[in-house]
Design an enzyme around this catalytic site. Structure first.
Site, PDB file in Angstrom:
ATOM      1  CB  SER A 275     -38.285  38.478  -0.547  1.00 48.52           C
ATOM      2  OG  SER A 275     -39.139  37.704   0.259  1.00 48.52           O
TER       3      SER A 275
ATOM      4  CG  ASP B  55     -35.319  30.984   0.261  1.00 51.80           C
ATOM      5  OD1 ASP B  55     -35.894  31.137   1.352  1.00 51.80           O
ATOM      6  OD2 ASP B  55     -35.358  31.833  -0.650  1.00 51.80           O
TER       7      ASP B  55
ATOM      8  CG  HIS C 218     -35.435  34.630   1.766  1.00 55.99           C
ATOM      9  ND1 HIS C 218     -36.129  34.116   0.688  1.00 55.99           N
ATOM     10  CD2 HIS C 218     -36.003  35.840   2.044  1.00 55.99           C
ATOM     11  CE1 HIS C 218     -37.075  34.968   0.327  1.00 55.99           C
ATOM     12  NE2 HIS C 218     -37.021  36.017   1.126  1.00 55.99           N
TER      13      HIS C 218
END
Length: 309
Positions: free
Chosen positions: A97, A232, A260
């Site tokens: 991320s 995601d 995610h």
């Protein structure tokens, strides 16, 4: 997770990190509002083969949360300085991320210290991001989050969690429970302010503002692995295809049905992919003259979305 937190001061700020194992160094960089705890499902297995370093980024976890620079470039410098303090020169980077954006920036700023890139649902590949993060960049977000993380609201969310799960978890699916734990940490005013400084340095109401689309060509010879979940809801799967195209010769591993956090959804597969990737690729070697030639040649075409730097 077998590795306890350790602490070191860098530039006067407390930096928390976990470190275990022996072998080639592997730096695990977590995402926004998260901490090194996110790597718990895979840390011990990786530490059986590598020297694994998992820091809490500044403003996150047990690291200090000062009024400071929370831009990805500052985070990349922080990773360099932490590695220097720990006596580690070159690493393979695993970024999740926001941590993927930090890893990309690290590879751009310090190519001589980066051996490989492993990007997990990475930031920096386009504007797309969950609306909650866009909202957090707007005026009034601090008092709004303060109310939303107050004890009565958190208690109500906890009671409603089973219903939210049945309704799809606000689009988060299997990630809902973990994201709710991260949300609860923002009740701390210091953590909340650090979160807001971080998100406002990385995004705006239109989406992600950071991108490596304009500089990715510099890493064309860097061994790269991309991992992404097809479901995601935080950074959309289509960014995986963008990343794969950005790095010629990169490998793309798709986690069908995962959200995610692919390293949570299937930790065994995740660690096997990392191990195979490191065995099958040679570390990148920095060549100053080659880097200079790439910069002078530049991109053939400017990307649609630029970092502005």
């Amino acid at each position: 997770m077998g590795a306890d937190l350790h602490y070191v001061r860098v530039h006067g700020y407390r930096r928390a990190y976990r470190m275990a194992g022996s072998g080639p160094p592997l730096l695990l960089i977590h995402g926004i509002a998260d901490s090194s705890v996110t790597w718990e499902p895979v840390f011990d297995e990786l530490a059986e083969h590598y020297t694994v370093i998992a820091p809490d980024l500044l403003g996150h976890g047990e690291s200090a949360k000062p009024r400071a620079d929370y831009a990805v470039a500052a985070y990349a410098c922080g990773m360099r300085d932490l590695l220097t303090v720990l006596g580690i020169d070159r690493v393979t980077l695993v970024g999740h991320s926001l941590g993927g954006g930090v890893a990309l920036q690290f590879a751009y700023q310090f190519p001589d210290r980066c051996e490989r890139l492993i990007l997990v649902a990475s930031a920096g590949m386009g504007r797309g991001v969950h609306p909650v993060f866009r909202a957090a960049t707007m005026p009034g977000a601090d008092p709004a989050i303060s109310v939303l993380t107050s004890p009565p609201v958190r208690a109500a969310v906890h009671l409603l969690a089973p219903v939210l799960r049945r309704l799809g978890g606000m689009g988060l699916g299997e990630d809902l429970d973990y994201v709710l734990r991260l949300y609860g940490k923002l009740a701390n005013p210091t953590a909340r302010r650090a979160f807001l400084r971080t998100i406002r340095a990385a995004a705006d109401p239109y989406g992600q503002a950071i991108t490596m689309l304009d500089r990715g060509y510099l890493a064309a010879s860097m061994p790269a692995m991309i991992m992404w979940g097809t479901e995601d809801a935080i950074i959309p799967y289509r960014h995986a295809e963008t990343a794969h195209a950005l790095f010629p010769g990169s490998q793309l591993e798709v986690f069908e049905g995962a959200g995610h956090f692919p390293h949570h959804a299937d930790p065994d597969r995740f660690t096997k992919i990392v191990q195979a990737f490191l065995l099958d690729t040679e570390p990148a070697e920095y060549d100053r003259e080659h880097w200079q030639a790439l910069l002078r040649a530049g991109r053939l075409h400017a990307p649609e979305e630029s970092s502005g730097s």
